[in-house]
Enzyme design. Structure first.
Site, PDB file in Angstrom:
ATOM      1  N   SER A  10      60.261  42.255  25.074  1.00 16.03           N
ATOM      2  CA  SER A  10      59.559  43.419  24.565  1.00 16.03           C
ATOM      3  C   SER A  10      59.601  43.306  23.064  1.00 16.03           C
ATOM      4  O   SER A  10      60.679  43.235  22.478  1.00 16.03           O
ATOM      5  CB  SER A  10      60.282  44.676  25.045  1.00 16.03           C
ATOM      6  OG  SER A  10      59.911  45.767  24.249  1.00 16.03           O
ATOM      7  N   LYS A  44      65.844  43.964  25.332  1.00 19.94           N
ATOM      8  CA  LYS A  44      65.583  44.170  26.749  1.00 19.94           C
ATOM      9  C   LYS A  44      65.442  42.851  27.510  1.00 19.94           C
ATOM     10  O   LYS A  44      65.028  41.854  26.958  1.00 19.94           O
ATOM     11  CB  LYS A  44      64.322  45.027  26.941  1.00 19.94           C
ATOM     12  CG  LYS A  44      64.520  46.464  26.480  1.00 19.94           C
ATOM     13  CD  LYS A  44      63.299  47.296  26.792  1.00 19.94           C
ATOM     14  CE  LYS A  44      63.087  47.378  28.296  1.00 19.94           C
ATOM     15  NZ  LYS A  44      61.807  48.012  28.632  1.00 19.94           N
ATOM     16  N   ARG A  87      43.309  29.238  55.477  1.00 22.47           N
ATOM     17  CA  ARG A  87      43.594  28.368  54.327  1.00 22.47           C
ATOM     18  C   ARG A  87      44.491  29.077  53.320  1.00 22.47           C
ATOM     19  O   ARG A  87      45.410  28.469  52.759  1.00 22.47           O
ATOM     20  CB  ARG A  87      42.268  27.936  53.698  1.00 22.47           C
ATOM     21  CG  ARG A  87      41.508  26.976  54.601  1.00 22.47           C
ATOM     22  CD  ARG A  87      40.055  26.792  54.203  1.00 22.47           C
ATOM     23  NE  ARG A  87      39.389  25.852  55.119  1.00 22.47           N
ATOM     24  CZ  ARG A  87      38.086  25.597  55.126  1.00 22.47           C
ATOM     25  NH1 ARG A  87      37.289  26.221  54.258  1.00 22.47           N
ATOM     26  NH2 ARG A  87      37.572  24.751  55.996  1.00 22.47           N
ATOM     27  N   ARG A  96      27.505  45.398  66.643  1.00 24.04           N
ATOM     28  CA  ARG A  96      27.801  45.059  65.235  1.00 24.04           C
ATOM     29  C   ARG A  96      27.892  46.348  64.455  1.00 24.04           C
ATOM     30  O   ARG A  96      27.033  47.227  64.564  1.00 24.04           O
ATOM     31  CB  ARG A  96      26.702  44.172  64.615  1.00 24.04           C
ATOM     32  CG  ARG A  96      27.021  43.802  63.130  1.00 24.04           C
ATOM     33  CD  ARG A  96      26.307  42.546  62.672  1.00 24.04           C
ATOM     34  NE  ARG A  96      26.370  41.606  63.767  1.00 24.04           N
ATOM     35  CZ  ARG A  96      25.295  41.052  64.345  1.00 24.04           C
ATOM     36  NH1 ARG A  96      24.090  41.298  63.879  1.00 24.04           N
ATOM     37  NH2 ARG A  96      25.444  40.245  65.383  1.00 24.04           N
ATOM     38  N   ARG A 150      48.500  32.707  62.394  1.00 26.15           N
ATOM     39  CA  ARG A 150      47.641  31.668  61.825  1.00 26.15           C
ATOM     40  C   ARG A 150      47.340  30.584  62.868  1.00 26.15           C
ATOM     41  O   ARG A 150      46.208  30.141  63.007  1.00 26.15           O
ATOM     42  CB  ARG A 150      48.354  31.039  60.612  1.00 26.15           C
ATOM     43  CG  ARG A 150      47.472  30.123  59.787  1.00 26.15           C
ATOM     44  CD  ARG A 150      47.722  28.673  60.148  1.00 26.15           C
ATOM     45  NE  ARG A 150      46.815  27.772  59.452  1.00 26.15           N
ATOM     46  CZ  ARG A 150      45.653  27.351  59.984  1.00 26.15           C
ATOM     47  NH1 ARG A 150      45.220  27.780  61.161  1.00 26.15           N
ATOM     48  NH2 ARG A 150      44.900  26.485  59.316  1.00 26.15           N
ATOM     49  N   ASN A 185      63.570  42.349  30.611  1.00 24.73           N
ATOM     50  CA  ASN A 185      62.727  42.942  31.641  1.00 24.73           C
ATOM     51  C   ASN A 185      62.605  42.043  32.878  1.00 24.73           C
ATOM     52  O   ASN A 185      62.349  40.852  32.751  1.00 24.73           O
ATOM     53  CB  ASN A 185      61.333  43.218  31.083  1.00 24.73           C
ATOM     54  CG  ASN A 185      61.350  44.398  30.123  1.00 24.73           C
ATOM     55  OD1 ASN A 185      62.150  45.315  30.274  1.00 24.73           O
ATOM     56  ND2 ASN A 185      60.480  44.368  29.135  1.00 24.73           N
TER      57      ASN A 185
END
Lengths: 439, 439, 439, 439
Positions: free
Chosen positions: A270, A276, A117, A309, A181, A278
């Site tokens: 920032s 800046k 899922r 197991r 999958r 970023n």
């Protein structure tokens, strides 16, 4: 319930709700319901009992905190979960809960379900990433960019072919994950030691029914301590992660002030340094993907499980697989945001290319000059011209004409004439991308 | 809030509440408060402003979910946290919040604090583990057990000396963690690029004050992208984990039905197989510790950080350090439960020893026989006698007398006479344990 | 040259000579020869030049030590290797060496070749391992063994179905590796930045020719910094390793003195303890495979490569891939030796099963008893009987009859009647094994 | 014998000869000699026998290839080595070889010795690295550089303080390694199961003598399956590696064509692209260090060892520790070469700083402006001015004066006035560096 400090960074996007406590509880309950229904289909469980069981296999009815606490006593969630499920049932159905199953059957099948899922969500997000990359590859087919090797200016390329390379990588990695999958995530149903002793000789039939119910593959036989399938999922996630890491690393470099060829659509601000820009999403992709390869090692290292197991390494898989799904899903989500709004500064790319000087055309010039000077002399003269140009800070062309006056007669190519197969690669990448599925 | 499905297994014990969202929020707020108070102490911030700031640095006033969501925009919690803190303050104090600091200062100092506080809890639990082991070493000083090498019966030992070996390992590993906690976990305070430019030449003084306030070490200089200190903490946790893993692995083996020399105080039950005595706590210690070494690799691999602040690998440290603390703390808690109630079956130990036969005394016999036959012949004769005994299923002694009648005159030692330095090792281990601190 | 101290242990079997210096040199030279031949096929290189080049592409003519030393200056073996190759050629051919290629083309294609050639050897060895396991599964179809979960005696199984589980795991893991080898190991040919600029628009044609020459896949486009393909190989090796680790771990446990159900054909001797039967090969498989998962993490973590050629992480792949191939190949070789001569002590298996008592039949008895007492009461009575039996050291049966006299009338199954689908799983595993290829 | 293709890259420098087959053989033989001499000192071995043994403990007399092959039978080199040693001795001495020892005693003590000897070389190289860094820190105390956070231009710093940060990191990491080398690398001597049964109650005395002979620490008791000490060594190497990785990563970035602030003394050449200045040594440091963290995980993960001798994980330590020493030593050697000749382009640093514009002084300006406008308004005005400057491509100063004419009267600082504690940090780093030892 929105995930606290960490989830928005490291478990971002649709993958979170597919891997949280509720998702795990529901997956385990789905397995219990599937076993009951399979029993009914085989005529071993009364239909009403199976229906009664299935009707109470709803995660929201159960208390994850309480089950977690009680799980310590048995080192598995299944003992308290089954007790709580039975407590919700009439006596007539109670005896048919968990019939012939062992805790590992429930947890392993649930791990396959949670993985399936969450992987569906990751694949959808990767589809978005691919779409963005295909768009960039198309749009920047002719956008010149200086190629960089070992962080040094090398020879010209295009941003389009760079994006095409990323596209192929994403599509191939997603293709691998998709294959796992569809083909490999399997139900686990073996009973105490894998023989399904409770069912006599009808075990294999039951396994097929349970797989049917859950939409998972039916394995050749129980795989309690043979972890190939789940490890293939972990590895495929790790490979997706590596591709996203490579793209994000390059985006962060290209967005750096010293290169400044791209910027994220919504760069981070920032407060202290408002100038800046970023590359926040690239940073988050890197933060997520950096954590992934060691988690794959944790999964692979857990494969050495004892007898029928394992006494600990199996139990290490559950949080690790969860973390893998979250980090890779989160990286995909951040990568999607990073690329969907990516701003490409075509002019700056051209400026950086020009700054690199005409020495980056050395190879192309040598090929053309060879027609006049012969291959050997052409190579030697060009190498010397480059050396002089670099030393003196002049152009290679000027140095070349000094060294070999014939060079003046050779038409000097522009960078757009030195792109080789770049366009063809883009076509191929897009063609592969448009195909239904990678094999 | 009791931790859902996973925490009781993988974040068990006191470490959980010291590493959760609230703990992180409080740690970040403690750093902001400390910076304000340090500013006041230096005369750079009005005392009332500092007090006002500190008074709102209380985690419960903040919404971790909301801060997590908003953190995506800047890839740090600090931007929204500081905004929320300012919003709670009068205008007169607002300008003094976060003075001269960068986000990394807050997160790194908070990471040191969270690590220190969680480590204190881990060390306390390890103290309990040691106490149990010291008790077992004392109690089983003379409890004979067959030593096993490569899972084969080897020669006699005592369960006491086995426990003494575990004790030394726990004490040494805890000693290393304690050293890091006291000497190496440091404040981070450097401003945007580590120069603390806001404070002119008074930065170093401020760093000292902040360290004082927080009870952390003051570093030589800011360590934004020099991760030695935090990596030392990760490594010390990894070493503790390895010791716990070794002990739990042995407990699980010794508790196995085929050996059955120990059992946990509250072994896990299996509804389907009520005769089982599952070593649940040992399983959980293994499940936790198996995850740890790759996380240490994640931390060490994150050390390659760019320039003055990393674009992703630093941000990978926060969840990794949190996971390390939780897993190691949880492993310690489970180990404590495992050992505190450990049942030792002295009779079964003796039975298993006897089952191994007298061949396990071969070395001891050879030493005694050498006095009669000479060293070389004694060795040869004993080796041959063992071979015959193993082949024929008889005793080595009988075979020996057949081969060398003089052997009949040599007193044959019991296993209790073949323990060498076992007692002395126990004394040494206990002596080291009783010392105030390991160096 | 037989490999010194380490190779016989950690690079055992045919894989060693396929991954040593000579193998790497030959692979790089094969790539140079293939490029020359491809050029000739495309009409871009004179046939004689191509032949001359190919004729000197013989590893034994080159000095690995010297090339290794000189590689430091450029961080690649290719610069000195190409220089040495040119030095062996007539001037007329020299200019056609390495035409349009970059160092990475040579090293990456060589890495694909080395991986393919070593993988062929590994797959052959895994085929032997499978054959042994199939033989054991067949031979021990009816060999009763006590199943063990969390190292506790659980319920009966057969050694045949245990071997069938191992067989499926080996076949699935080998199938995955085989798929990568055939479909994914690809040639790399892109020139300086992936555009194959030297070849104008003929690059793609050339790539196809080179792939043809080398027997490798032709990629969609160059993958200099998109490492999906080589990471798939690393992951597939990691999964094989996990399977071998699981089998070897179980063999070591089963060979342990306390279980003693199997022994290696040539167990290791201990001079000091001649009675020991060390499971030497199992130990070596474990020693090799324990090193593998972190190496896979190294490969996956190297995927974040910069721009058009990485500044370090690519260069970390070469020794890592080499180590992965050696360790996995060596593990396969040791596993083959371990299993080929495996001695199975059927009597001891039966003895251990009997020692477990009749409580291991509780589930089977409850099913039979339900017909008389009803499902609910049967479960309760059996659980109580087991508890009494364990407490009192008597049989479950005796306790059962005490609790419910009707139980005396119910036929008590032997363990051979409690094996559920064990036989069917063996059939399925063998059927899959006999199929030409895993899907 | 110069190391083939790989060693010059990944096992460069003095560490190679300290970790090769000869080094391991000599270390094992040194341990055998030490045990014999210790026996003589205790009066348990005739002096002449001890001398005879020691005289044949010379690695060059033994054949590593042959011993490697024969080691497979016992999974240890010691069985064949001891046989070969005995074969070289007179009968009178033969019986005193390996007295009371087990194979693990020899291999573990040898691993400590190899680690100690290789570490000495690594520490010496790190000393050279530190010296270079101290020189750079001193020389570039006033060399302005733009600080970069998340790869974005931030605020000014100096290259001196950058080097000081590297210096502190190297010194701290080397200090940690040095402490482990001196205090923690210990002899192993326990006999078959750790009791030293052969020596009766004199075992502890013997351990002390052997430690003395070998210059290693004497442990509290044998540590066969308690791996704290060797794991501390692995961790300390991993921390050194992280520091070198960070420095090399930054050098590669700073040497990149787009920044071009530094260049290696002997940059790598590219035949196809003669204009490139490849940061070859930085690349090699990265290639080596990238491999290290997972190897540390391998060591830590090997700590879970069974009973009195592990069945595989111990045997995984030997090649892993060897690889760790080689890679870290090699990284140090390459880092030394990288830094010793580092060319710093002070003008380019200044140019890059200037290119960043005056917005990088925003914080400093705000502080000064606050004296005129008040803290709150100053902050707001500066933020707006930066925004305008970035948008319009003008200077912040111009925008500022537009917004607040009073700003014209405030003296605008140059970057050299905005360095805060940079100089003080350099002083501190150098002071710590000049101290005899780190604590």
């Amino acid at each position: 319930m929105s995930g606290g400090l960490f989830d928005a960074l490291y478990a971002s996007g649709p993958v979170r709700s597919r891997t949280d406590d509720r998702a795990w509880l529901q997956a385990m309950l789905d397995v219990e319901a599937a076993i009951a229904r399979a029993g009914a289909r085989a005529g071993l469980v009364p239909r009403e009992a199976a229906d009664a069981i299935a009707s109470r296999c709803v995660a929201d009815e159960y208390d994850a905190d309480d089950i977690g606490q009680r799980a310590v006593a048995s080192a598995t969630w299944v003992v308290p979960l089954v007790a709580d499920l039975k407590a919700r049932l009439p006596a007539s159905a109670r005896g048919y809960v968990h019939l012939g199953a062992t805790s590992q059957d429930i947890v392993d099948s649930a791990m396959s379900l949670v993985t399936a899922r969450a992987t569906d969500a990751i694949l959808a997000t990767l589809g978005e990433v691919s779409t963005s990359l295909a768009g960039l590859a198309r749009a920047h087919r002719d956008t010149l960019q200086i190629g960089r090797t070992l962080l040094q200016h090398a020879v010209p390329t295009t941003f389009g072919v760079v994006c095409a390379g990323w596209l192929v990588a994403v599509d191939e990695a997603a293709g691998g994950l998709d294959r796992v999958r569809r083909e490999r995530l399997a139900v686990q149903f073996g009973g105490a030691v894998g023989t399904l002793a409770t069912y006599g000789d009808r075990g294999p039939q039951l396994v097929g029914y349970v797989a049917d119910e859950l939409g998972l593959a039916a394995p050749t036989m129980p795989w309690h301590t043979c972890r190939v399938r789940i490890d293939e999922a972990a590895a495929a996630l790790g490979i997706v992660s590596g591709v996203l890491a490579a793209i994000a690393g390059d985006v962060a470099l290209l967005a750096g002030s010293d290169i400044a060829e791209v910027a994220e659509g919504e760069p981070g601000v920032s407060s202290a340094m408002p100038h800046k820009r970023n590359p926040t999403r690239a940073v988050l992709v890197t933060a997520c993907t950096h954590q992934v390869p060691p988690l794959v090692a944790t999964m692979l290292g857990a494969a050495a499980q004892e007898h029928q197991r394992a006494a600990g390494r199996w139990q290490a898989e559950w949080p690790t697989m969860t973390a893998l799904l979250r980090l890779v899903g989160s990286a995909a989500t951040h990568a999607d945001a990073m690329l969907a709004g990516l701003r490409v500064d075509v002019d700056r790319m051209r400026l950086n290319l020009d700054t690199a000087g005409d020495v980056i055309l050395a190879e192309a010039v040598a090929v053309r000059l060879a027609r006049v000077l012969g291959r050997t002399r052409a190579s030697a003269v060009v190498a010397e011209a480059v050396a002089r140009a670099v030393r003196a800070g002049t152009t290679m062309r000027a140095a070349l004409v000094d060294l070999a006056p014939e060079a003046a007669t050779v038409p000097f190519p522009g960078p757009e004439a030195c792109l080789g197969a770049a366009g063809e690669w883009i076509d191929r990448a897009l063609e592969c991308h448009d195909k239904p599925t990678e094999g």
